[in-house]
Design a protein around this motif. Structure first.
Motif, short mmCIF file in Angstrom:
data_model
loop_
_atom_site.label_atom_id
_atom_site.label_comp_id
_atom_site.label_asym_id
_atom_site.label_seq_id
_atom_site.Cartn_x
_atom_site.Cartn_y
_atom_site.Cartn_z
N TYR A 52 29.51 10.63 20.57
CA TYR A 52 28.77 9.36 20.52
C TYR A 52 28.00 9.20 19.21
O TYR A 52 27.77 8.08 18.76
CB TYR A 52 27.83 9.23 21.71
CG TYR A 52 28.51 9.17 23.05
CD1 TYR A 52 29.81 8.68 23.19
CD2 TYR A 52 27.87 9.62 24.20
CE1 TYR A 52 30.44 8.64 24.42
CE2 TYR A 52 28.49 9.57 25.44
CZ TYR A 52 29.77 9.09 25.54
OH TYR A 52 30.39 9.04 26.76
N VAL A 53 27.60 10.32 18.62
CA VAL A 53 26.94 10.24 17.30
C VAL A 53 27.93 9.73 16.26
O VAL A 53 27.59 8.88 15.44
CB VAL A 53 26.36 11.62 16.89
CG1 VAL A 53 25.91 11.62 15.45
CG2 VAL A 53 25.21 12.00 17.82
N LEU A 54 29.15 10.24 16.34
CA LEU A 54 30.19 9.80 15.39
C LEU A 54 30.71 8.41 15.70
O LEU A 54 31.03 7.63 14.78
CB LEU A 54 31.37 10.77 15.42
CG LEU A 54 31.09 12.19 14.95
CD1 LEU A 54 32.31 13.07 15.17
CD2 LEU A 54 30.67 12.21 13.49
N LEU A 58 31.65 4.14 21.65
CA LEU A 58 32.27 4.75 22.82
C LEU A 58 31.27 5.03 23.93
O LEU A 58 31.65 5.26 25.08
CB LEU A 58 32.98 6.05 22.43
CG LEU A 58 34.20 5.90 21.51
CD1 LEU A 58 34.72 7.27 21.10
CD2 LEU A 58 35.29 5.09 22.18
N MET A 59 29.99 5.03 23.59
CA MET A 59 28.95 5.34 24.57
C MET A 59 28.86 4.20 25.60
O MET A 59 28.77 3.04 25.22
CB MET A 59 27.60 5.51 23.90
CG MET A 59 26.50 5.92 24.86
SD MET A 59 24.88 6.07 24.08
CE MET A 59 25.13 7.46 23.01
N PRO A 60 28.90 4.55 26.89
CA PRO A 60 28.73 3.51 27.91
C PRO A 60 27.41 2.78 27.73
O PRO A 60 26.42 3.37 27.31
CB PRO A 60 28.73 4.31 29.23
CG PRO A 60 29.39 5.60 28.90
CD PRO A 60 29.09 5.87 27.46
N GLU A 61 27.42 1.49 28.03
CA GLU A 61 26.23 0.66 27.81
C GLU A 61 24.99 1.22 28.48
O GLU A 61 23.91 1.22 27.89
CB GLU A 61 26.47 -0.77 28.30
CG GLU A 61 27.33 -1.59 27.38
CD GLU A 61 27.47 -3.03 27.86
OE1 GLU A 61 26.52 -3.54 28.47
OE2 GLU A 61 28.53 -3.61 27.61
N GLN A 62 25.14 1.71 29.72
CA GLN A 62 23.98 2.20 30.43
C GLN A 62 23.35 3.41 29.73
O GLN A 62 22.15 3.59 29.78
CB GLN A 62 24.26 2.49 31.90
CG GLN A 62 25.23 3.62 32.17
CD GLN A 62 26.67 3.18 32.26
OE1 GLN A 62 27.07 2.18 31.69
NE2 GLN A 62 27.48 3.93 32.97
N VAL A 67 19.08 6.28 26.92
CA VAL A 67 18.92 7.68 26.59
C VAL A 67 18.41 7.89 25.17
O VAL A 67 19.11 7.61 24.21
CB VAL A 67 20.25 8.46 26.79
CG1 VAL A 67 20.10 9.91 26.40
CG2 VAL A 67 20.70 8.34 28.23
N SER A 68 17.19 8.36 25.10
CA SER A 68 16.62 8.74 23.81
C SER A 68 16.87 10.24 23.64
O SER A 68 17.19 10.94 24.60
CB SER A 68 15.12 8.46 23.80
OG SER A 68 14.45 9.37 24.66
N PRO A 69 16.69 10.77 22.44
CA PRO A 69 16.85 12.22 22.27
C PRO A 69 15.91 13.03 23.16
O PRO A 69 16.29 14.07 23.68
CB PRO A 69 16.55 12.43 20.79
CG PRO A 69 16.87 11.12 20.15
CD PRO A 69 16.51 10.08 21.17
#
Length: 131
Positions: A52-54, A58-62, A67-69
């Protein structure tokens, strides 16, 4: 040829298969081994997080919205602690499982995650009192 999309799809399938395996293990009386599946799920999540960083699209919207670090780190800490505690509880050592969760409570700063751990302690203690 490998692509981020195909890797993501494989990781989603792997997560679902591991989750299904954990359910079946519990039904078959192999609950003491579920911690291993939890660890594997955690590793799959770490790979997905790196992906997801790259490729953030691709990260799901939810997940992208919430989600923070810091939350991600708290999720990992709780997941590892719960996996260990559940393994102890399934092995019949509820006192050690509760102690593990109480140690987690002393160190955890996230109120939401502390509440989850506290509810698990209460569940274990009440289940222990029923036996």
């Amino acid at each position: 040829m490998a692509s981020a999309e195909s890797l993501h799809s494989l990781l989603v399938v792997a997560s679902r298969l591991l989750d299904s395996a954990a359910s079946q293990m519990h039904e078959l009386g192999l609950g003491e081994e579920i911690g291993h599946v939890g660890s594997a799920l955690g590793e799959v999540f770490e790979i997905k997080r790196a992906l997801y960083v790259l490729r953030p699209e691709l990260m799901p919207e939810q997940l992208a919205e919430t989600v923070s670090p810091d939350v991600s780190a708290a999720n990992r800490r709780l997941t590892h602690c719960l996996a260990d505690a559940l393994e102890l509880d399934e092995a019949g050592d509820t006192d050690a499982a509760v102690a593990k969760l109480q140690n987690y409570l002393e160190a955890e700063t996230s109120l939401e995650h502390r509440e989850i751990a506290q509810s698990e302690i209460l569940r274990m203690q009440s289940a222990g009192n029923e036996n």
